[in-house]
Write a protein that holds these residues in place. Structure first.
Motif, mmCIF file in Angstrom:
data_model
loop_
_atom_site.group_PDB
_atom_site.id
_atom_site.type_symbol
_atom_site.label_atom_id
_atom_site.label_comp_id
_atom_site.label_asym_id
_atom_site.label_seq_id
_atom_site.Cartn_x
_atom_site.Cartn_y
_atom_site.Cartn_z
ATOM 1 N N GLN A 164 0.878 -1.149 0.125
ATOM 2 C CA GLN A 164 -0.099 0.060 -0.157
ATOM 3 C C GLN A 164 1.025 1.110 -0.202
ATOM 4 O O GLN A 164 0.634 2.238 -0.614
ATOM 5 C CB GLN A 164 -0.774 -0.285 1.220
ATOM 6 N N VAL A 165 1.893 1.118 0.730
ATOM 7 C CA VAL A 165 2.796 2.135 0.635
ATOM 8 C C VAL A 165 3.508 2.369 -0.621
ATOM 9 O O VAL A 165 3.605 3.686 -1.134
ATOM 10 C CB VAL A 165 4.229 2.101 1.600
ATOM 11 N N VAL A 173 -2.671 2.022 5.518
ATOM 12 C CA VAL A 173 -1.704 1.408 6.417
ATOM 13 C C VAL A 173 -2.506 1.370 7.792
ATOM 14 O O VAL A 173 -2.251 0.207 8.519
ATOM 15 C CB VAL A 173 -0.461 1.801 6.321
ATOM 16 N N PRO A 174 -2.766 2.684 8.431
ATOM 17 C CA PRO A 174 -3.385 2.325 9.875
ATOM 18 C C PRO A 174 -4.549 1.677 9.934
ATOM 19 O O PRO A 174 -4.747 0.942 10.955
ATOM 20 C CB PRO A 174 -3.519 3.897 10.074
ATOM 21 N N ILE A 175 -5.284 1.494 8.916
ATOM 22 C CA ILE A 175 -6.635 0.889 8.930
ATOM 23 C C ILE A 175 -6.311 -0.715 8.893
ATOM 24 O O ILE A 175 -6.913 -1.579 9.915
ATOM 25 C CB ILE A 175 -7.494 0.970 7.864
ATOM 26 N N LEU A 176 -5.423 -1.033 8.176
ATOM 27 C CA LEU A 176 -4.844 -2.459 7.977
ATOM 28 C C LEU A 176 -4.262 -2.882 9.440
ATOM 29 O O LEU A 176 -4.450 -3.811 9.945
ATOM 30 C CB LEU A 176 -3.631 -2.469 6.972
ATOM 31 N N THR A 181 -3.979 -5.364 14.911
ATOM 32 C CA THR A 181 -4.106 -5.130 16.425
ATOM 33 C C THR A 181 -5.292 -5.744 17.061
ATOM 34 O O THR A 181 -5.184 -6.605 17.917
ATOM 35 C CB THR A 181 -3.837 -3.779 16.711
ATOM 36 N N ALA A 182 -6.323 -5.462 16.521
ATOM 37 C CA ALA A 182 -7.556 -6.131 16.917
ATOM 38 C C ALA A 182 -7.675 -7.630 17.006
ATOM 39 O O ALA A 182 -7.924 -8.191 18.011
ATOM 40 C CB ALA A 182 -8.898 -5.352 16.284
ATOM 41 N N ALA A 244 -7.316 -13.937 6.868
ATOM 42 C CA ALA A 244 -7.974 -13.363 5.816
ATOM 43 C C ALA A 244 -7.586 -11.766 5.523
ATOM 44 O O ALA A 244 -7.691 -11.549 4.202
ATOM 45 C CB ALA A 244 -9.429 -13.429 6.143
ATOM 46 N N LEU A 245 -7.478 -11.388 6.642
ATOM 47 C CA LEU A 245 -6.728 -9.727 6.640
ATOM 48 C C LEU A 245 -5.618 -9.674 5.899
ATOM 49 O O LEU A 245 -5.328 -8.850 4.947
ATOM 50 C CB LEU A 245 -6.824 -9.343 7.982
ATOM 51 N N TYR A 246 -4.703 -10.860 6.150
ATOM 52 C CA TYR A 246 -3.322 -10.841 5.376
ATOM 53 C C TYR A 246 -3.637 -10.985 3.821
ATOM 54 O O TYR A 246 -3.025 -10.445 2.982
ATOM 55 C CB TYR A 246 -2.794 -11.934 6.105
ATOM 56 N N VAL A 247 -4.531 -11.994 3.570
ATOM 57 C CA VAL A 247 -4.739 -12.117 2.015
ATOM 58 C C VAL A 247 -5.322 -11.174 1.553
ATOM 59 O O VAL A 247 -5.031 -10.693 0.534
ATOM 60 C CB VAL A 247 -5.526 -13.478 2.240
ATOM 61 N N LEU A 248 -6.302 -10.395 2.017
ATOM 62 C CA LEU A 248 -6.958 -9.328 1.624
ATOM 63 C C LEU A 248 -5.708 -7.995 1.344
ATOM 64 O O LEU A 248 -6.027 -7.363 0.239
ATOM 65 C CB LEU A 248 -8.167 -8.728 2.367
#
Length: 300
Positions: A164-165, A173-176, A181-182, A244-248
């Protein structure tokens, strides 16, 4: 008349050779042998910097791990019941150093915790430099593309958010990392609670009067089992969500990079509005020659 064989050879000579190296190959080579990507990119000065960082932090981590194990073993010996000390240690060779350590348990505990932190930080820093060397090799590789989806995909695979950078989508990036973190907190909390109730359930069902669970029998084995399974299920869901977040993150980086040079003209528009249609059939059936309708307009 020109000789066809000679013409074919001339054609082959004039055709430029295609470089066999790709960003994916550079990624693989850099992962196997750190610094090989910098060698390919002819940025030789970076190689000793990366190796010095990996070796330096790796040695600090190795040495801290040795001190951690040594101090932790001394702490365990110092807190062992003297009656069972021989059984714990296997011999009496360490009894002489037990009494001084027993009077400094807090210091020993603080020391082994500190050495453990040093070890984790140092190994983490060495790993980060290793990943940075791979990312640096991929980013600086010249593949004749102004903006490469392959590079964006590789970067997000190596380190989430880096793609993304590369695409200039810094706000993602902060959203990711908020999501990571959650999920990380959920995995840690539910995993800890799962182990807690698993231990309590095992104590409650082992038919040993000497092992009592932390709830002192206030909860039945069925209740403990139900709560244990609840936390285990939620832990597994959190792990799946994190994966899933990593793949997304990888897919998002690839899509953004693919559309990076896609131009959208300001004149492109879609317009829907009511209108009246002059329909011959409607005229034949009604006295009003106009029929109500909708008009869809595409403007390019």
């Amino acid at each position: 008349m020109q000789n066809p064989v000679f013409a074919q050879k001339a054609k082959n000579v004039e055709q430029p050779k295609k470089d066999s190296l790709t960003a994916i190959k550079v990624w693989g080579l850099s992962a196997i042998l750190p610094g090989s990507g910098q060698f390919i990119n002819k940025q030789y000065y970076k190689i000793p910097i990366f190796y010095a960082g990996i070796a330096g932090f790796g040695y600090i981590g190795y040495r801290s791990n040795q001190l951690y194990k040594e101090t932790y073993n001394r702490y365990k010996i110092a807190t062992t019941d003297p009656a069972n000390f021989a059984a714990f240690n296997g011999n009496f060779s360490s009894i002489g150093g037990r009494l001084p350590d027993a009077n400094n348990l807090n210091d020993l505990q603080n020391h082994y915790i500190r050495y453990k932190q040093y070890r984790n930080i140092s190994y983490g820093a060495a790993s980060a430099i290793y990943l940075l060397s791979i990312a640096d090799a991929v980013v600086n590789f010249k593949d004749n593309q102004e903006h490469s989806p392959t590079k964006a995909t590789i970067l997000s695979t190596i380190f989430p958010g880096l793609g993304q950078v590369y695409n200039g989508k810094y706000w993602k990036v902060p959203i990711l990392y908020g999501g990571f973190t959650a999920f990380g907190y959920a995995i840690s909390f539910t995993g800890s609670e799962y182990k807690r109730y698993k231990r309590a359930y095992n104590y409650a069902t082992d038919n040993d009067a000497n092992t009592v669970d932390e709830f002192n029998g206030k909860r039945s084995p069925d209740q403990l089992k139900s709560v244990r399974d609840y936390y285990r299920r939620n832990r597994d869901y959190a792990i799946i969500g994190c994966a899933a977040l990593y793949v997304l993150n990888i897919i998002d980086a690839n899509v953004d990079a693919s559309l990076y040079d896609y131009e959208i003209d300001d004149n492109l528009s879609v317009k829907i509005e009511p209108t009246f249609v002059n329909d011959g059939y409607w005229v034949a059936q009604q006295s009003n020659p106009f029929a109500p309708g909708m008009k869809l307009t595409f403007k390019f």
